[in-house]
Structure formats: structure tokens, C-alpha cells
Design a protein around this motif. Structure first.
Motif, PDB file in Angstrom:
ATOM      1  N   PRO A 113      15.141  -6.674 111.956  1.00  0.00           N
ATOM      2  CA  PRO A 113      14.490  -7.389 110.841  1.00  0.00           C
ATOM      3  C   PRO A 113      15.408  -8.327 110.083  1.00  0.00           C
ATOM      4  O   PRO A 113      14.917  -9.189 109.346  1.00  0.00           O
ATOM      5  CB  PRO A 113      14.005  -6.251 109.937  1.00  0.00           C
ATOM      6  N   GLU A 114      16.737  -8.186 110.220  1.00  0.00           N
ATOM      7  CA  GLU A 114      17.637  -9.019 109.429  1.00  0.00           C
ATOM      8  C   GLU A 114      17.838 -10.366 110.128  1.00  0.00           C
ATOM      9  O   GLU A 114      18.872 -10.652 110.718  1.00  0.00           O
ATOM     10  CB  GLU A 114      18.980  -8.318 109.205  1.00  0.00           C
ATOM     11  N   ARG A 115      16.809 -11.179 110.060  1.00  0.00           N
ATOM     12  CA  ARG A 115      16.835 -12.508 110.646  1.00  0.00           C
ATOM     13  C   ARG A 115      15.836 -13.383 109.895  1.00  0.00           C
ATOM     14  O   ARG A 115      14.972 -12.891 109.180  1.00  0.00           O
ATOM     15  CB  ARG A 115      16.501 -12.452 112.138  1.00  0.00           C
ATOM     16  N   GLY A 116      15.985 -14.692 110.045  1.00  0.00           N
ATOM     17  CA  GLY A 116      15.154 -15.624 109.290  1.00  0.00           C
ATOM     18  C   GLY A 116      16.030 -16.444 108.352  1.00  0.00           C
ATOM     19  O   GLY A 116      17.219 -16.652 108.593  1.00  0.00           O
ATOM     20  N   VAL A 117      15.451 -16.898 107.251  1.00  0.00           N
ATOM     21  CA  VAL A 117      16.187 -17.697 106.267  1.00  0.00           C
ATOM     22  C   VAL A 117      16.494 -16.834 105.044  1.00  0.00           C
ATOM     23  O   VAL A 117      15.598 -16.174 104.496  1.00  0.00           O
ATOM     24  CB  VAL A 117      15.399 -18.950 105.853  1.00  0.00           C
ATOM     25  N   TYR A 118      17.763 -16.853 104.635  1.00  0.00           N
ATOM     26  CA  TYR A 118      18.214 -16.106 103.463  1.00  0.00           C
ATOM     27  C   TYR A 118      18.723 -17.076 102.402  1.00  0.00           C
ATOM     28  O   TYR A 118      19.236 -18.156 102.709  1.00  0.00           O
ATOM     29  CB  TYR A 118      19.327 -15.128 103.836  1.00  0.00           C
ATOM     30  N   GLN A 119      18.602 -16.644 101.143  1.00  0.00           N
ATOM     31  CA  GLN A 119      19.089 -17.437 100.027  1.00  0.00           C
ATOM     32  C   GLN A 119      19.905 -16.555  99.083  1.00  0.00           C
ATOM     33  O   GLN A 119      19.576 -15.383  98.847  1.00  0.00           O
ATOM     34  CB  GLN A 119      17.927 -18.040  99.241  1.00  0.00           C
ATOM     35  N   THR A 120      20.993 -17.115  98.574  1.00  0.00           N
ATOM     36  CA  THR A 120      21.723 -16.487  97.477  1.00  0.00           C
ATOM     37  C   THR A 120      21.855 -17.508  96.358  1.00  0.00           C
ATOM     38  O   THR A 120      22.024 -18.704  96.611  1.00  0.00           O
ATOM     39  CB  THR A 120      23.119 -15.999  97.909  1.00  0.00           C
ATOM     40  N   THR A 121      21.775 -17.035  95.135  1.00  0.00           N
ATOM     41  CA  THR A 121      22.006 -17.902  93.976  1.00  0.00           C
ATOM     42  C   THR A 121      23.181 -17.407  93.138  1.00  0.00           C
ATOM     43  O   THR A 121      23.467 -17.968  92.076  1.00  0.00           O
ATOM     44  CB  THR A 121      20.744 -17.970  93.097  1.00  0.00           C
ATOM     45  N   ASP A 122      23.858 -16.366  93.639  1.00  0.00           N
ATOM     46  CA  ASP A 122      24.998 -15.815  92.896  1.00  0.00           C
ATOM     47  C   ASP A 122      26.249 -15.763  93.771  1.00  0.00           C
ATOM     48  O   ASP A 122      27.065 -14.846  93.660  1.00  0.00           O
ATOM     49  CB  ASP A 122      24.664 -14.437  92.339  1.00  0.00           C
ATOM     50  N   GLY A 123      26.384 -16.730  94.642  1.00  0.00           N
ATOM     51  CA  GLY A 123      27.596 -16.830  95.442  1.00  0.00           C
ATOM     52  C   GLY A 123      27.744 -15.792  96.520  1.00  0.00           C
ATOM     53  O   GLY A 123      28.856 -15.536  96.985  1.00  0.00           O
ATOM     54  N   GLY A 124      26.638 -15.186  96.959  1.00  0.00           N
ATOM     55  CA  GLY A 124      26.675 -14.226  98.040  1.00  0.00           C
ATOM     56  C   GLY A 124      26.704 -12.778  97.617  1.00  0.00           C
ATOM     57  O   GLY A 124      26.744 -11.883  98.469  1.00  0.00           O
ATOM     58  N   LYS A 125      26.668 -12.511  96.310  1.00  0.00           N
ATOM     59  CA  LYS A 125      26.641 -11.119  95.860  1.00  0.00           C
ATOM     60  C   LYS A 125      25.346 -10.433  96.297  1.00  0.00           C
ATOM     61  O   LYS A 125      25.344  -9.261  96.682  1.00  0.00           O
ATOM     62  CB  LYS A 125      26.798 -11.051  94.347  1.00  0.00           C
ATOM     63  N   THR A 126      24.253 -11.181  96.201  1.00  0.00           N
ATOM     64  CA  THR A 126      22.957 -10.675  96.652  1.00  0.00           C
ATOM     65  C   THR A 126      22.263 -11.753  97.468  1.00  0.00           C
ATOM     66  O   THR A 126      22.495 -12.953  97.269  1.00  0.00           O
ATOM     67  CB  THR A 126      22.056 -10.276  95.468  1.00  0.00           C
ATOM     68  N   TRP A 127      21.408 -11.303  98.376  1.00  0.00           N
ATOM     69  CA  TRP A 127      20.672 -12.224  99.235  1.00  0.00           C
ATOM     70  C   TRP A 127      19.184 -11.873  99.219  1.00  0.00           C
ATOM     71  O   TRP A 127      18.809 -10.701  99.130  1.00  0.00           O
ATOM     72  CB  TRP A 127      21.179 -12.153 100.677  1.00  0.00           C
ATOM     73  N   THR A 128      18.362 -12.897  99.323  1.00  0.00           N
ATOM     74  CA  THR A 128      16.924 -12.722  99.428  1.00  0.00           C
ATOM     75  C   THR A 128      16.446 -13.340 100.733  1.00  0.00           C
ATOM     76  O   THR A 128      16.779 -14.494 101.046  1.00  0.00           O
ATOM     77  CB  THR A 128      16.187 -13.400  98.258  1.00  0.00           C
ATOM     78  N   GLN A 129      15.703 -12.560 101.500  1.00  0.00           N
ATOM     79  CA  GLN A 129      15.124 -13.091 102.740  1.00  0.00           C
ATOM     80  C   GLN A 129      13.883 -13.893 102.355  1.00  0.00           C
ATOM     81  O   GLN A 129      12.828 -13.340 102.055  1.00  0.00           O
ATOM     82  CB  GLN A 129      14.764 -11.943 103.677  1.00  0.00           C
ATOM     83  N   VAL A 130      14.015 -15.212 102.367  1.00  0.00           N
ATOM     84  CA  VAL A 130      12.939 -16.070 101.863  1.00  0.00           C
ATOM     85  C   VAL A 130      11.985 -16.520 102.959  1.00  0.00           C
ATOM     86  O   VAL A 130      10.893 -17.009 102.660  1.00  0.00           O
ATOM     87  CB  VAL A 130      13.512 -17.299 101.125  1.00  0.00           C
ATOM     88  N   LEU A 131      12.391 -16.389 104.243  1.00  0.00           N
ATOM     89  CA  LEU A 131      11.475 -16.724 105.339  1.00  0.00           C
ATOM     90  C   LEU A 131      11.687 -15.729 106.472  1.00  0.00           C
ATOM     91  O   LEU A 131      12.786 -15.626 107.034  1.00  0.00           O
ATOM     92  CB  LEU A 131      11.718 -18.143 105.849  1.00  0.00           C
ATOM     93  N   PHE A 132      10.633 -15.001 106.783  1.00  0.00           N
ATOM     94  CA  PHE A 132      10.652 -14.038 107.875  1.00  0.00           C
ATOM     95  C   PHE A 132       9.345 -14.190 108.647  1.00  0.00           C
ATOM     96  O   PHE A 132       8.261 -14.182 108.059  1.00  0.00           O
ATOM     97  CB  PHE A 132      10.791 -12.613 107.351  1.00  0.00           C
ATOM     98  N   VAL A 133       9.470 -14.333 109.968  1.00  0.00           N
ATOM     99  CA  VAL A 133       8.285 -14.478 110.809  1.00  0.00           C
ATOM    100  C   VAL A 133       8.007 -13.194 111.574  1.00  0.00           C
ATOM    101  O   VAL A 133       6.911 -12.667 111.548  1.00  0.00           O
ATOM    102  CB  VAL A 133       8.443 -15.670 111.781  1.00  0.00           C
ATOM    103  N   ALA A 134       9.004 -12.703 112.289  1.00  0.00           N
ATOM    104  CA  ALA A 134       8.867 -11.467 113.053  1.00  0.00           C
ATOM    105  C   ALA A 134      10.265 -10.986 113.410  1.00  0.00           C
ATOM    106  O   ALA A 134      11.234 -11.741 113.347  1.00  0.00           O
ATOM    107  CB  ALA A 134       8.028 -11.695 114.320  1.00  0.00           C
ATOM    108  N   ASP A 135      10.367  -9.723 113.825  1.00  0.00           N
ATOM    109  CA  ASP A 135      11.698  -9.177 114.084  1.00  0.00           C
ATOM    110  C   ASP A 135      12.265  -9.605 115.435  1.00  0.00           C
ATOM    111  O   ASP A 135      13.327  -9.151 115.840  1.00  0.00           O
ATOM    112  CB  ASP A 135      11.706  -7.655 113.958  1.00  0.00           C
ATOM    113  N   HIS A 136      11.551 -10.507 116.132  1.00  0.00           N
ATOM    114  CA  HIS A 136      12.100 -11.106 117.341  1.00  0.00           C
ATOM    115  C   HIS A 136      12.274 -12.617 117.179  1.00  0.00           C
ATOM    116  O   HIS A 136      12.654 -13.301 118.131  1.00  0.00           O
ATOM    117  CB  HIS A 136      11.198 -10.829 118.552  1.00  0.00           C
TER     118      HIS A 136
END
Length: 812
Positions: free
Chosen positions: A197-220
Motif C-alpha cells: 500500500p505504500e505507493r502513490g503520491v505523498y506530500q509533506t509540509t513539514d520537511g519530511g517529519k510527516t507524510w500524507t498519501q494524497v493519491l492512491f489508486v491500488a496496491d499494485h
């Protein structure tokens, strides 16, 4: 005998909580569980660094021996704003490099990374000292390696901090906000061979301390490209791709591929479909956005829609029967921010060959930042269009290597280009008409190594996309003649052997089981590959099909396809000495040969005692030259057999290593049997992380074993009870093969990303002898003397009185 003090001296107790412990009596399969997660790999990496610092053999030093005038696959390029002579280069398996003088010299800037595979790099536009990298090459090559997430440097690459996404596997693109270095988007491709599941587009707004998966289609489905609008950083376009590969099949469209757009920084996404190929035909997609007209976008798509049926006798680039021909590379253009797309490229011969038969390797496109109609398509050739994709020209030039994966266009001068390909880095100052070739980036990707008995001895190896070469073992970077390395017969994936009775006779295998015999002087080569009979099914051979010369008679060759062949006359004629030794299943037969033999070994002590391992997890032995084969997998995991080695000291002893890469499994699988494979004992519990590529038995001492993994070289001097990192001054790298020159007592490591290295073993042998002597005098006593390897191996190497030295030292 091994002293108790020596056992304690390795200080391994409690260091490997992440590794299952082998318990005698348990099956080997129960003692080893697959490892897929990034956290365990990071723990292993930390332990490796600790072991390297504490190694008893850290005073022994590896020596880089080249080749120096050759390079390897580049995956990404980043240039700080306004500094065109300073740039960073990410490589497929040679780590991260930096130049401040436009490639005249290079500095490796992350040699202690958990993986030498780098997928993406980006410099923060508003803060050029901040550099982001993503480990794990996103191109799906046979030798593509997974990474451990995202790293950040705030001092231009001098130091690095891990910033998460450890399970993302492979990173395709990093995009940094133009005004905020802490706001970053990442295109994560995910694991290569299994869903996660850790795939798709991720975003951080705090320099990489936390990440949000902003686009996920499927785990393949992973993100394979990502671009940001130059006039609105909240508008981004992402290319999503069914990026799962099987050991028997390259990636195929999965119905969920496509282009997505967000206008609110990733909170919401819209799939763009108007004018683009259907999902079920869409392979890998590359994106580019015009900086001069941000509404203009381009997509290069590997279109799997049928173009024509293949002729019955048509072959692919590797001599196999070709499947039906797909449309392949196509360029689409949108002039309204992706709302509508039109096919821009013509289906001519040039475009049809742009991706050859492997579009999943490429999929990059660039648009001139000052001219929306000038674009470059990065494929086997580098193609340029000045009319928006309607027509293309080939940017071929002497020294411009094929297979292109990276490009930077100078926004201040569009004629200034930096290109990355399978041969390294090229620079153009005239828009791609001519190129300067920078062959001095030392990231050569060897598959294997052989040595001869010349003085000084020479090393031989095959190189990814650069054929086969040999060079002198006393080569010294910056001091030797650059052209001392020379081309030899063999392809980029050639198993090799030198006739010990006539070193002018050289054998090399090619793609998928082809094999040839050559005379080196004068150069003469003959194909000697076995073929299937008239009414027999075609043979299956691995990319690196194994063959060996018999240690009992160099005229005898054993060659592995899906069965074992033997020749008694240097390959002039062949006999099949086994049935199919694989677990061939129709569902596991795709567009890559699979269910093939990957490892062969014959006992040096008994003619006809043979072992053969396969890619689908089978291991067999015959004790009568092939009359009867017995499977010997009792208690072992069914993984790709990377090596099987019959001992030269004891007839019943055999070693086997298994590589889980094609299951995205990084566990360590190293075993020894003393009863011809009837039972096995795990001897790899002291090695922090795999996959394991090779095991090598020292020809002088039965208890000394060497193992090459995706992090480096390990050695044991007590038969596998304890392991040490061997030597210093070798970066963390993929060690694919090992060979030992017995006369000179020099071990050679073929790395897949950093060229060849040698290390002298005199200090190690001294430590072994002292240990052995101490054991004999101390018995089971705890009072055996402390043993240290040579304090100064360099001084020992130059000591002509060394009792291990049979020839003068070769160091110039």
C-alpha cells in the motif's frame, strides 16, 4: 578448532533481534522468515555500519581497480538554480554523486546509504543547500534494486537524514515547492514484485517529519512521474502505472494506469482520459509541462495496443521468437491543462523503435523551458522534436550511449543539456547536435568476475549494457593508463570461464543460454550453444545462464538451461544429462524465460558429483554424472538459487545461497550441508541483511568463507559461526560475484555499480593461523590469546619476507 574467546570476541550477541535465530533440530525453513519491510532493512543497515566499524579485519583495505574510463546507468540529474557547473547525479546502483566543475571530477556523497540504488533527486529552488533524494531505482531492470525511502540534506549533500517512506520501495520523482523547501511531493512506485500500500503520491509540509498519501489508486499501482505547474504550485499532474513485475513477465497494463491532476495541492484528484489510450492498453507514462506556456503538457506513453501480428520467423533483440508487435512509444499533447489530449507523434519507424521491446524501462519526456514546441523523448535513442512532436530526429552522436533515463535543460540557455543514460553522463551545448561524453563517473555495473594467472593477473567481467571487459589487477585509478582495460568476447550478461590449461581459450555465455568459445589472440569466436532436438520443446535459459568447466578436465563443460547439458569436447557436441530440473508451470511462463537453471557446481573431489539450482527454488544433486538426480530442498525456502558450491575439502559438504529479490524478500539465506544436501544448517545468522548474491569457499582453508550481499562482503574464519565485514574502503554496494587469485592471495569483488575491487588476504590468513594455533594449545580453555588482524595491511603487503608471499607485491 575455534577458541571460545574468539567466538566471544565478535560481539554479536544481542545485535540481531530482527533476525530469526537458527535452532539446531528445526527445519531451515522454520528458522528464516521472509523480510519485506523497510524498517528491518534500516535496522540491518545500522548493524552493518556497527559491524564494519568493529570488524577484526577493518585494517585490510579494498582497492578500486576500475574500469576508470567507463560509466553506468544514470537515473536522475539535479542542478542548483544558477549553478550550471554544479550538479548531482543519481545512479541506478552506484549511489549519489556530485560535481562542482561540470564533471571534470566527481565526489560520492552518500556512500553509507542503505542502498546504492537511487531513483530520484531534487534541489529545493528557494534553498539550494537543501537536497532531497529517493532511494530505489524506478526503472524496472533485471538488476533494479529497492531503496529505503526519502533522505534530506541541508548542507548540499555533506550529511543526510532519513525522512520516512521506508516501505515505498522505489522512488520515481521528487518535486519541491518553488518557495518552500519543506513542502515536497514524492512519486512512490512501491515494491517491484509484490503488492504493497505504500505507493502513490505523498506530500509533506513539514520537511519530511510527516507524510500524507494524497493519491492512491491500488496496491499494485505506483506513481511513476510527477510534474508541478510553474505558475501554480498547487496544480500537479501524476502518472500512475501498474508497476508489478513477475520473475517470468515484464510489467503489463493493468487497467488502472493513467494521468491524474490536482489543483488544490493534492487534496483532490481528477483522472484525465480524453484523447489518451484506454487503461487496458496504457503502459508506463512520462509527463512534461511547458514552463513558457503552462497549459501545454506532454505525455509519452508505452501503448500496448496491437500494431501488427509478428511474422512466424520474426525474432526480438535477443534472438527469441517475437510476440505480437505493440504500438509502443507515442507522444500525446494537451493545450488546455490536460482536459483534452491529441496524439502528436507519427507512427513512423523512428518512433516505433524508440522503446524497442521494453518500454517499461523508459518513459521520460522533457520540454524546452523556453519553447513549448521543442521536446525530447528519452528511449533507446534520444529523440528531439521542434514541432510539438509531429516529427523527430535522432540526437545520436559519437560517445552518446544508448538507453536514456534523465535530462536537465538549462532554463537560462536551452541549448545547454545534461543527459543521463546507461553509459553515464553526456553534455551538449548546441541543443543536442553534439555531445561531450563524461566517462569518468565510476559506476560500472559488473555481473561477475573471473581471474587468470598472468603477472600481474587480470580480471574479467561482463557489464550491464557495456559488453565484457578485462583489466589488470594492479590498476590504480588516476595512476594507470586509462586504456589498460580492454574489450573481450561476450555480451553484457556473460557467464565466463578461462581454460586453466590454455588461458588463450575463453568461454562466455550470452543472453538466455547462448554460449561461445573464443581464442583471445588472435581473436576468433565460435558459437557452441546446445539446441533442442527436432521434436523437443525449446530450451529455456536464464539471462545469466550458468556454465562451468569441470575441475577434473577443462575440456568438459556443464551448461544449465532448464536441464543440464554436458560436453566432453569443448562444446563441439553436447549431451543432455538431466530431465527438466525446474518446477515449470504454465501460469509462470511469460515474456521472460523462467523455470531455468541458475547455478551449477561440480565437486573438485569427485567427478560427476554435480549440483544444480534453479530460479524457481529447486536444488538437485547427482552423484553419478547425471544418471540420477535427487531434489535436496529439505527444510529450505523455495527461492531463486543464487549459488551452489561443492566443497573442495570434504566430498559431502556443499554450500547454497538463495536470493529473495524477486519476491521483494531481503532475508539472508546461507546454508551448509555435510551429507550431500540431505540436510542443511543455516550459517547466515550473523549477516545483517540480504539479498545474498554469492558464497565463495576459500581454496586454502575450509573454515574461511566469503559472502557477497547487496551491502558488501562478509567473511567467516570459523565455518559460519561468526561473521565479520571484510575490510574497509569499499562503499556500501551490490557485490554480485567473488573470485580469488590463489597464487597472489588476492580476493576480487565484482560490484554492480562501483566496478571491481581487490583486497589482499595475508592479514586474514595470519589471523586464522594464530587462531588455529591458539585453539590447539588452549583446547576448550577460555584463556586463548586475543587475536588481531594485521595493524597495517599496507605495510604487510609490501613486506617481501611475508611467509605467505610467493610473488613480489604488485602495487606500483
Amino acid at each position: 578448532m575455534i577458541s571460545n574467546r574468539l567466538r566471544q570476541g565478535f560481539r554479536l550477541f544481542g545485535l540481531f533481534a530482527c533476525l530469526p535465530i537458527f535452532v539446531p533440530g528445526l527445519a531451515a525453513q522454520e528458522a528464516r522468515l521472509p523480510v519485506h519491510d523497510g524498517k528491518t532493512r534500516l535496522d540491518w543497515h545500522a548493524k552493518f555500519l556497527e559491524m564494519r566499524d568493529d570488524s577484526r579485519f577493518k585494517s585490510l583495505e579494498w582497492q578500486f581497480i576500475g574500469p576508470e574510463l567507463m560509466s553506468g546507468r544514470v537515473t536522475d540529474i539535479a542542478v542548483p538554480p544558477g549553478q550550471p557547473f554544479t550538479f548531482y547525479v543519481a545512479t541506478a546502483s552506484g549511489g549519489l554523486w556530485k560535481t562542482t566543475n561540470e564533471g571534470t571530477t566527481w565526489t560520492p556523497i552518500f556512500d553509507d546509504a542503505p542502498s546504492g540504488s537511487t531513483g530520484a533527486i531534487a534541489v529545493a529552488p528557494s534553498k539550494p543547500d537543501t537536497v532531497w533524494i529517493g532511494l530505489g531505482e524506478s526503472n524496472i531492470f533485471r538488476s533494479s534494486m529497492a531503496g529505503t525511502g526519502i533522505y534530506r540534506s541541508d548542507d548540499s549533500g555533506a550529511t543526510w537524514n532519513h525522512m520516512g517512506l521506508a516501505d515505498s520501495g522505489h522512488i520515481a520523482r521528487i518535486v519541491v515547492h518553488p518557495d518552500d523547501p519543506d513542502t515536497v511531493y514524492v512519486a512512490a512506485s512501491g515494491h517491484e514484485y509484490r503488492n504493497n500500500p505504500e505507493r502513490g503520491v505523498y506530500q509533506t509540509t513539514d520537511g519530511g517529519k510527516t507524510w500524507t498519501q494524497v493519491l492512491f489508486v491500488a496496491d499494485h499501482v505506483g506513481a511513476i512521474d510527477l510534474v508541478m505547474s510553474p505558475d501554480d504550485p498547487k496544480t500537479l499532474y501524476a502518472a500512475m502505472w501498474n508497476r508489478i513485475r513477475r520473475p517470468w513477465s515484464d510489467p503489463l497494463p493493468g487497467g488502472d494506469d493513467g494521468v491524474f491532476k490536482t489543483t488544490d495541492g493534492g487534496a483532490n484528484w481528477e483522472k484525465l482520459t480524453e484523447g489518451l489510450p484506454a487503461d487496458e492498453d496504457s503502459g508506463r507514462i512520462g509527463l512534461a509541462i511547458s514552463h513558457s506556456k503552462p497549459n501545454v503538457l506532454y505525455a509519452v506513453i508505452d501503448n500496448h495496443a496491437l500494431a501488427r501480428k509478428a511474422d512466424d520467423d520474426e525474432q526480438d533483440n535477443y534472438g527469441r521468437r517475437r510476440g505480437d508487435v505493440i504500438k509502443g512509444a507515442e507522444v500525446y499533447r494537451s493545450d488546455n491543462g490536460g482536459a483534452n489530449w491529441k496524439l502528436a507523434s507519427e507512427g513512423d519507424e523512428l518512433m516505433s523503435r524508440a522503446f524497442a521491446t521494453y518500454g517499461w524501462v523508459f518513459g521520460q519526456i522533457r520540454v524546452d523551458p523556453n519553447d513549448e514546441n521543442t521536446i525530447f523523448v528519452l528511449g533507446v535513442p534520444l529523440l528531439k522534436s521542434t514541432d510539438g512532436g509531429k516529427s523527430f530526429t535522432n540526437c545520436g552522436f559519437r560517445g552518446l550511449h544508448a538507453d536514456h533515463h534523465a535530462m536537465w535543460i538549462n532554463p537560462e540557455n536551452s541549448r545547454h543539456l545534461i543527459n543521463g543514460n546507461d553509459g553515464g553522463v553526456n553534455i551538449s551545448y548546441d541543443g543536442g547536435e553534439t555531445w561531450k561524453n563524461l566517462e569518468n563517473l565510476p559506476v560500472v555495473q559488473f555481473y561477475n568476475v573471473e581471474v587468470d594467472n598472468a603477472r600481474p593477473f587480470r580480471v574479467y567481467g561482463s557489464i550491464q549494457d557495456n559488453h565484457s571487459w578485462r583489466g589488470p589487477s594492479d590498476y590504480r585509478a588516476g595512476r594507470s593508463e586509462l586504456h589498460e582495460w580492454e574489450s573481450i568476447p561476450g555480451g553484457e550478461a556473460s557467464t565466463m570461464a578461462i581454460d586453466p590449461d590454455d588461458e588463450n581459450i575463453f568461454y562466455s555465455a550470452g543472453f538466455y543460454g547462448s554460449i561461445q568459445r573464443s581464442r583471445l589472440e588472435p581473436r576468433d569466436t565460435k558459437s557452441i550453444a546446445p539446441v533442442s532436438g527436432k521434436d523437443e520443446a525449446p530450451l529455456r535459459g536464464q539471462w545469466l545462464a550458468p556454465f562451468i568447466l569441470s575441475p577434473h578436465n577443462s575440456r568438459i563443460i556443464y551448461h544449465g538451461m532448464n536441464c543440464v547439458f554436458r560436453s566432453l569436447d569443448q562444446g563441439e557436441t553436447w549431451e543432455r544429462i538431466s530431465d527438466d530440473l525446474t518446477r515449470v508451470e504454465p501460469s509462470r511462463q511469460g515474456n521472460i524465460p523462467f523455470s531455468t537453471i541458475t547455478a551449477i557446481s561440480e565437486s573438485p573431489l569427485k567427478f560427476g558429483l554435480l549440483y544444480a539450482g534453479t530460479d524457481d527454488g529447486r536444488l538437485h544433486v547427482t552423484r553419478d554424472g547425471g544418471g540420477q538426480w535427487t531434489e535436496i530442498m529439505n527444510g529450505l525456502m523455495r527461492k531463486w538459487v543464487s549459488r551452489v558450491v561443492a566443497s573442495r575439502f570434504d566430498e559431502g559438504t556443499v554450500y547454497a545461497t538463495f536470493n529473495g529479490k524477486r519476491d521483494d524478500d531481503f532475508q539472508v539465506y546461507v546454508y551448509r550441508s555435510t551429507d550431500y544436501g540431505a540436510s542443511w544448517r543455516d550459517i547466515g545468522s550473523g549477516i545483517p541483511g540480504g539479498p545474498v548474491n554469492v558464497i565463495f569457499e576459500d581454496p586454502n582453508h575450509a573454515d574461511i568463507l566469503y559472502v557477497g550481499t547487496d551491502m558488501g562482503v562478509f567473511v567467516t574464519i570459523d565455518g559460519g559461526t561468526n561473521w565479520n565485514v571484510l575490510g574497509s574502503k569499499m562503499p556500501i554496494t551490490f557485490v554480485h560475484d567473488l573470485a580469488l587469485q590463489e597464487r597472489d592471495k588476492v580476493l576480487v569483488a565484482a560490484t554492480h555499480g562501483r566496478g571491481m575491487f581487490t583486497i589482499r588476504l595475508r592479514g586474514l590468513y595470519r589471523a586464522f593461523r594464530q587462531t588455529d594455533d591458539a585453539d590447539e594449545s588452549a583446547g576448550d580453555s577460555e584463556a586463548a590469546p586475543d587475536i588481531e588482524a594485521a595493524k597495517d595491511e599496507n605495510a604487510a603487503n609490501n613486506d617481501p619476507s611475508d611467509d605467505d608471499s610467493e610473488v613480489p607485491d604488485q602495487t606500483p
